[in-house]
Design a protein around this motif. Structure first.
Motif, PDB file in Angstrom:
ATOM      1  N   CYS A   1       6.309   1.394   9.345  1.00 11.41           N
ATOM      2  CA  CYS A   1       5.198   0.659   9.410  1.00 11.41           C
ATOM      3  C   CYS A   1       4.048   1.092  10.189  1.00 11.41           C
ATOM      4  O   CYS A   1       2.895   0.956  10.125  1.00 11.41           O
TER       5      CYS A   1
ATOM      6  N   PRO B   1       0.894  -1.246  -0.027  1.00 11.79           N
ATOM      7  CA  PRO B   1      -0.033   0.118   0.085  1.00 11.79           C
ATOM      8  C   PRO B   1       0.970   1.379  -0.076  1.00 11.79           C
ATOM      9  O   PRO B   1       0.635   2.335  -0.517  1.00 11.79           O
ATOM     10  N   CYS B   2       2.057   1.313   0.663  1.00 11.98           N
ATOM     11  CA  CYS B   2       2.735   2.547   0.845  1.00 11.98           C
ATOM     12  C   CYS B   2       3.401   2.745  -0.528  1.00 11.98           C
ATOM     13  O   CYS B   2       3.721   3.974  -0.958  1.00 11.98           O
TER      14      CYS B   2
ATOM     15  N   CYS C   1      -1.273  -5.452   3.197  1.00 11.66           N
ATOM     16  CA  CYS C   1      -0.134  -5.405   4.085  1.00 11.66           C
ATOM     17  C   CYS C   1      -0.369  -4.756   5.382  1.00 11.66           C
ATOM     18  O   CYS C   1      -0.652  -3.600   5.299  1.00 11.66           O
ATOM     19  N   MET C   2      -0.163  -5.681   6.489  1.00  6.53           N
ATOM     20  CA  MET C   2      -0.202  -5.183   7.718  1.00  6.53           C
ATOM     21  C   MET C   2       1.061  -4.709   8.358  1.00  6.53           C
ATOM     22  O   MET C   2       1.083  -3.847   9.010  1.00  6.53           O
ATOM     23  N   GLU C   3       2.221  -5.275   7.654  1.00  6.11           N
ATOM     24  CA  GLU C   3       3.626  -4.510   8.218  1.00  6.11           C
ATOM     25  C   GLU C   3       4.386  -5.412   7.281  1.00  6.11           C
ATOM     26  O   GLU C   3       4.253  -6.521   6.712  1.00  6.11           O
ATOM     27  N   ASN C   4       5.759  -4.821   7.508  1.00  2.10           N
ATOM     28  CA  ASN C   4       6.984  -5.317   6.678  1.00  2.10           C
ATOM     29  C   ASN C   4       8.113  -5.415   7.806  1.00  2.10           C
ATOM     30  O   ASN C   4       8.138  -4.892   8.960  1.00  2.10           O
TER      31      ASN C   4
ATOM     32  N   CYS D   1       1.688   3.782   9.180  1.00  2.00           N
ATOM     33  CA  CYS D   1       1.021   3.266   7.926  1.00  2.00           C
ATOM     34  C   CYS D   1      -0.418   3.312   8.096  1.00  2.00           C
ATOM     35  O   CYS D   1      -1.105   2.645   9.132  1.00  2.00           O
TER      36      CYS D   1
ATOM     37  N   LYS E   1      -5.539  -1.802  12.009  1.00  4.22           N
ATOM     38  CA  LYS E   1      -4.509  -1.252  11.612  1.00  4.22           C
ATOM     39  C   LYS E   1      -4.199  -0.008  11.707  1.00  4.22           C
ATOM     40  O   LYS E   1      -3.589   0.819  12.472  1.00  4.22           O
TER      41      LYS E   1
HETATM   42  S1  SF4 Z   1       2.582  -1.636   6.655  1.00  2.00           S
HETATM   43 FE1  SF4 Z   1       4.822  -1.016   5.998  1.00  2.00          FE
HETATM   44  S2  SF4 Z   1       5.341  -2.013   4.253  1.00  2.00           S
HETATM   45 FE2  SF4 Z   1       3.140  -2.565   4.548  1.00  2.00          FE
HETATM   46  S3  SF4 Z   1       2.029  -0.696   3.437  1.00  2.00           S
HETATM   47 FE3  SF4 Z   1       2.402   0.130   5.335  1.00  2.00          FE
HETATM   48  S4  SF4 Z   1       4.208   0.996   5.521  1.00  2.00           S
HETATM   49 FE4  SF4 Z   1       4.280  -0.440   3.503  1.00  2.00          FE
END
Ligand code: SF4
Ligand SMILES: Cc1cc2nc3c(=O)[nH]c(=O)nc-3n(C[C@H](O)[C@H](O)[C@H](O)COP(=O)(O)OP(=O)(O)OC[C@H]3O[C@@H](n4cnc5c(N)ncnc54)[C@H](O)[C@@H]3O)c2cc1C
Ligand code: SF4
Ligand code: SF4
Lengths: 301, 253
Positions: free
Chosen positions: A204, A114-115, A145-148, A207, A273
């Motif tokens: 993240c 998403p980012c 996407c929850m996190e990376n 986000c 989130k």
């Molecule tokens: S959670 Fe992190 S990697 Fe995922 S979209 Fe958001 S900023 Fe990007």
């Protein structure tokens, strides 16, 4: 000059979309190594063969096991190398100008979190350093996407916590409240997300998008049965390509109302989130003693 | 459309690359000049000697403080223009002119070059080297909507221009280091890669997802920070990307 009414709308937690379905590719080869329903690879493959895109920026295996490397795929064969999720940072947008230069693409496909979709859209509206790129984005596919994680986090999670060698891992997955590591020899290790949280990439935590609200088409596993994907078709471009791909028999679909756990779970996770991270953004405003951390949603200052 | 805005191009110490970028809108530029803007001043494009009154001044280049004419002209620009836009890295941040030590023929004493904002108040920044034709185009359309549009259009234009105005308030120094100071050090980087894509001299690579700036190569154009989604990200504008891009497209057809 007509101004579209869409301009002033704030997205809800699922963003604007024209259509939401559960789907999976009809191509067995794609499904063999796809993360979920093979939506990303199938849609790019179709768009490539139809000349809707000249190539796609995807993320494939890099120099170390499970380290991703963005690259420009201009054939279905190359696309196949990008199947599957690598849960660490792959700076896909770094290729967006280069794709139009040394690769000569006039119609770019790009996949991203998403980012990264936010980066693409900011790049189209405020192209400070992206000369001639804004008009060449033909298909932007977003993945939920929850996190990376940084690469080193994944290494620690797999090697220290799951006690497996990175090179002997077949698949990783985050789902059903766990981080799953599948080994080549059939072993499965699950880690509670309680363990993984501290390893997340800090960026993240501010986000505010879970389901890639700004993509043309976005997709993820959540909401659909195993092996299937939840798909949001969002823009006119996305709608046009999706409709054609369906007509060409690229996907099997099921109504999202008929699958379990369905859209309700997607909404719930998206809200969780956004609420959590919105709180982090607010806490940053009073992080020090009368000193704030920067808030990119207010100003570049 | 009779109700055009008056625009001027003021050339300070720049390489004319910014002007070429404006011209690289080709048909779009002709449409802008045809429907929305009268070019009332411009060294290369309009035969006018003195800076006239205008709605928008597009300033290219930094100001050599040893050159009295330049200093007078930039001050006059501020007096005559309702909105001053710094176009390109040199006008915003000094860019490569930061590295000048003088000694060049035929004015070796011309050694000190300042970004426009160090001498006058600047309203809007368009960073980048060269600034892109598309960002110049977008700002021109938005400036027109701000001054001549209906209420909704003015509202949109104001929101669109706000971060570019905030960049102008932020200051006259830029460097790849901004990614360290204002993004990574602030816990905001998420590794998208926009900064590397934006850099005109390829000074930025990504190591394990995070930007690494070769600081010797950086020319201080400000593109990377402006492009980064974590420098600014205004949801109220960018969420409407589809409609806005259609609006801009439609305006230039
Ligand atoms: S959670 Fe992190 S990697 Fe995922 S979209 Fe958001 S900023 Fe990007
Ligand atoms: C960091 C991360 C977190 C995720 N979190 C969730 C989640 O919380 N819920 C959910 O439902 N889905 C999540 N996903 C998405 C999910 O894992 C699948 O990527 C998605 O469903 C697409 O599967 P597919 O079978 O359609 O794609 P495939 O056909 O298998 O293709 C996968 C595509 O993803 C791209 N890709 C792989 N790794 C990355 C990466 N690190 N960065 C950018 N692109 C990459 C590849 O280029 C490839 O094109 C996440 C993905 C990532 C990368
Ligand atoms: S553009 Fe910003 S968020 Fe993206 S990688 Fe560069 S510094 Fe990080
Ligand atoms: S790193 Fe590159 S983009 Fe950033 S200011 Fe320096 S030259 Fe410009």
């Amino acid at each position: 000059m007509e101004l579209s009414s869409e301009v002033n709308m704030m997205g809800t937690e699922l963003g604007n979309y024209k259509l939401c379905v559960s789907a999976r590719s009809t191509d067995k080869e794609i499904l063999k190594k796809a993360q979920d329903g093979g939506i990303v690879t199938q849609l790019f493959a179709y768009a490539l063969e139809e000349g809707i895109i000249d190539g796609a920026i995807v993320s494939g295996p890099g120099d170390e096991p499970w380290r991703p490397r963005p690259f420009v795929a201009t054939s279905v064969e190359e696309l196949m190398k990008s199947r599957g999720t690598r849960y660490n940072i792959s700076p896909n947008v770094s290729f967006i100008k280069e794709a139009t230069r040394s690769y000569g693409l006039d119609r770019i496909g790009i996949v991203g979190t998403p980012c990264q979709m936010q980066a693409v859209r900011k790049g189209q509206l405020y192209p400070a350093g992206l000369r001639d790129v804004p008009d060449k984005i033909a298909l932007a596919i977003g993945i939920f996407c929850m996190e990376n994680f940084p690469y080193q986090s994944i290494k620690q999670l797999v090697e220290d916590h799951a006690a497996m060698k990175l090179e002997s891992v077949k698949k990783m997955e985050i789902g059903k409240g766990k981080f799953w590591v599948y080994g080549e020899r059939g072993q499965v290790v699950q880690l509670p997300l309680k363990v993984t949280h501290k390893y997340e990439q800090p960026g993240c935590h501010v986000c505010l998008d879970y389901v890639a609200n700004l993509a043309d088409v976005s997709t993820g596993s959540v909401g659909s049965p195993d092996g299937w994907s939840t798909v949001f078709v969002r823009t006119k471009k996305g709608d046009d390509i999706w409709t054609k791909a369906i007509a060409a028999g690229c996907f099997e679909t099921k109504s999202i109302e008929q699958v379990k756990p369905g859209l309700e779970l997607v909404s719930k996770l998206a809200n969780e989130k956004i609420t959590k991270n919105q709180k982090t953004v607010e806490e940053r405003a009073k992080f020090g003693v009368n000193k704030a951390l920067r808030n990119p949603y207010l100003s570049p200052k | 459309m009779a109700d055009k805005i008056k625009v001027g191009h003021v050339h300070m110490s720049g390489c004319t690359g910014c002007l070429v970028s404006l011209a690289d809108n080709y048909g779009g530029l002709l449409t802008i000049l045809d429907r929305y803007a009268d070019l009332v001043y411009g060294l290369t494009l309009a035969d006018v000697r003195h800076i006239p009154k205008m709605d928008v001044a597009l300033v290219e280049g930094s100001v050599c403080i040893q050159d009295k004419i330049s200093v007078d002209e930039i001050k006059e620009t501020r007096e005559k223009a309702a909105v001053v836009v710094a176009v390109g890295g040199c006008a915003c941040y000094g860019n490569i002119t930061r590295f000048s030590r003088g000694g060049q023929p035929n004015q070796p004493q011309h050694e000190s070059f300042l970004p426009v904002g160090d001498l006058i108040k600047v309203d809007v920044y368009i960073p980048g080297c060269a600034p892109t034709p598309q960002l110049i185009r977008n700002v021109c359309v938005m400036a027109y909507l701000l001054l001549k549009g209906n209420k909704d259009q003015q509202e949109l234009a104001k929101k669109y221009l706000t971060p570019l105005m905030q960049l102008a308030e932020r200051g006259t120094e830029a460097c790849g280091c901004d990614l360290m100071y204002d993004v990574i050090n602030q816990g905001l980087c998420m590794g998208c890669g926009s900064c590397a894509a934006a850099c005109p001299v390829r000074a930025i690579t990504h190591e394990y997802g995070k930007p690494n700036v070769n600081r010797e190569m950086c020319i201080k154009c400000g593109a990377c920070y402006a492009q980064c989604p974590r420098s600014f990200f205004n949801f109220d504008v960018i969420t409407g990307f589809e409609g806005i891009l259609e609006t801009i497209d439609g305006a230039l057809k």
